[in-house]
Write a protein that holds these residues in place. Structure first.
Motif, PDB file in Angstrom:
ATOM      1  N   ASP A 115      -3.296 -15.352 -21.473  1.00  0.00           N
ATOM      2  CA  ASP A 115      -4.137 -16.477 -21.920  1.00  0.00           C
ATOM      3  C   ASP A 115      -3.611 -17.086 -23.206  1.00  0.00           C
ATOM      4  OD1 ASP A 115      -5.950 -16.266 -19.817  1.00  0.00           O
ATOM      5  OD2 ASP A 115      -7.042 -14.664 -20.847  1.00  0.00           O
ATOM      6  N   SER A 142      -2.491 -10.224 -18.634  1.00  0.00           N
ATOM      7  CA  SER A 142      -3.239 -11.262 -19.335  1.00  0.00           C
ATOM      8  C   SER A 142      -2.247 -12.103 -20.128  1.00  0.00           C
ATOM      9  CB  SER A 142      -4.277 -10.642 -20.272  1.00  0.00           C
ATOM     10  OG  SER A 142      -4.918 -11.657 -21.026  1.00  0.00           O
ATOM     11  N   TRP A 194     -10.399 -19.758 -27.882  1.00  0.00           N
ATOM     12  CA  TRP A 194      -9.869 -18.449 -28.269  1.00  0.00           C
ATOM     13  C   TRP A 194      -8.972 -18.602 -29.489  1.00  0.00           C
ATOM     14  CZ3 TRP A 194     -11.671 -14.077 -26.187  1.00  0.00           C
ATOM     15  CH2 TRP A 194     -12.279 -14.118 -24.935  1.00  0.00           C
ATOM     16  N   LYS A 232     -10.270 -10.051 -26.175  1.00  0.00           N
ATOM     17  CA  LYS A 232      -9.293  -9.673 -25.149  1.00  0.00           C
ATOM     18  C   LYS A 232      -7.911  -9.683 -25.797  1.00  0.00           C
ATOM     19  CE  LYS A 232      -8.819 -14.366 -23.282  1.00  0.00           C
ATOM     20  NZ  LYS A 232      -8.936 -15.211 -22.064  1.00  0.00           N
ATOM     21  N   ASN A 275      -3.473  -9.997 -25.011  1.00  0.00           N
ATOM     22  CA  ASN A 275      -2.290 -10.202 -24.168  1.00  0.00           C
ATOM     23  C   ASN A 275      -1.280  -9.122 -24.553  1.00  0.00           C
ATOM     24  OD1 ASN A 275      -3.473 -12.541 -23.158  1.00  0.00           O
ATOM     25  ND2 ASN A 275      -2.495 -13.818 -24.721  1.00  0.00           N
ATOM     26  N   ASN A 333      -0.772  -6.013 -19.243  1.00  0.00           N
ATOM     27  CA  ASN A 333      -2.174  -6.008 -18.785  1.00  0.00           C
ATOM     28  C   ASN A 333      -2.477  -7.251 -17.934  1.00  0.00           C
ATOM     29  OD1 ASN A 333      -2.144  -7.990 -20.729  1.00  0.00           O
ATOM     30  ND2 ASN A 333      -4.021  -7.322 -21.772  1.00  0.00           N
TER      31      ASN A 333
END
Length: 315
Positions: free
Chosen positions: A189, A187, A267, A217, A219, A185
């Motif tokens: 982070d 991602s 996060w 969200k 990863n 995706n």
């Protein structure tokens, strides 16, 4: 009337013999007349004329005289040698089974040649081979081998709900093939903490309060490969295994006790809903000409399930 019937019957019986006698060469007919009188010397003289022409009947009769009258054998040796030569030629060149049978007798009893049991046995074997029924071999045209179907390769876009960016490549032969797939995706982070559930951080911040927001969200990254099976010219299924990772991240804010306006966001990875390990795929591909669409599902560690879809083409 009765006498007429008897004469007709005698005519029918005697006619074939009369015709056969007429068909015989003159030397054989005269030889047979001498044989009936048991005048073997006269018969030999007539049959000798036939033997010079390798006449089979004359040779057979001369052989009979040789066997019946031992006193005449010394005078018949040259004639029987001629008969032997005729029989050998007929047996060798024409494969004449009657001539071979007589030739075996000549070798065994030394008629017209020296006795030779080995030659007699050899011709006996040859006679058995010739008398065997001929095996009819039916010609079956060889099946033409169909040319091997070349492998067709494909490439396509791979999509899943959690990892919408992906690529699938592979190839399929007549029945089986292979595929390889990568999904993400995009991602990547980082996170600074971990949490359990929606409200409990694993590591409590010092001298600050924290609160979870509603932002989430993940990863996601996965790679897999496996087998493609051609079920029909237009339908394929694929199964495979690989490795994947899903990190579910929750956002939370920290507010220092000394300064309530200095709010910061971080996060935390939710350890209860994040997985790393084995990825398993199951998909179906439907082909339309050179293009295909696919649908299926994948699971991570057999705990988290995501839906797959794809679009691509064969070349």
């Amino acid at each position: 009337m009765k006498i007429l019937k008897i004469l007709t019957l005698l005519f029918i019986i005697l006619l074939p013999g009369h015709l056969m006698a007429q068909m015989q060469p003159d030397y054989n007919r005269k030889g047979d007349e001498a044989m009936r009188r048991q005048d073997y010397r006269k018969a030999t003289m007539w049959y000798e004329e036939g033997a010079m022409q390798c006449d089979s009947y004359s040779i057979e009769q001369l052989t009979t005289i040789w066997k019946l009258n031992k006193k005449m054998r010394s005078s018949m040796r040259g004639l029987m040698s001629k008969c032997f030569d005729c029989l050998r030629d007929k047996a060798t060149i024409d494969n004449d089974t009657t001539a071979i049978s007589q030739l075996i007798l000549y070798y065994r009893e030394g008629i017209g040649t020296l006795a030779n049991e080995e030659r007699a046995r050899s011709w006996s074997n040859r006679l058995e081979e010739l008398r065997k029924p001929v095996e009819v071999i039916t010609y079956m045209p060889a099946k033409e081998k169909k040319p091997r179907e070349p492998m067709k390769f494909f490439v396509g876009y791979a999509f899943s709900i959690e990892a919408p960016y992906g690529l699938t490549v592979g190839g399929v032969g007549k029945r089986f093939g292979w595929y390889a797939r990568f999904r993400t995706n995009l991602s990547f982070d980082n996170y600074t903490n971990e949490c359990r559930g929606d409200k409990e951080l694993v590591t409590i911040p010092d001298n600050a309060a924290y609160r979870f927001t509603n932002k989430k969200k993940s990863n996601n990254i996965a790679a897999s490969a496996g087998l493609v099976i051609r079920c029909a010219p237009w339908l394929y299924t694929s199964v495979g295994l690989g490795y994947g990772k899903r990190e579910l991240l929750y956002e939370y804010n920290t507010i220092p006790y000394s300064d309530s306006k200095n709010k910061e966001s971080f996060w935390a990875k939710n350890t209860e809903h994040s997985y790393t390990g084995v990825v398993a795929d199951l998909d179906f591909m439907v082909k339309f000409g050179s293009f295909f669409v696919s649908a299926g599902c994948n699971t991570l560690n057999f705990k988290y399930v995501d839906l797959n879809a794809g679009l691509g083409m064969f070349f």
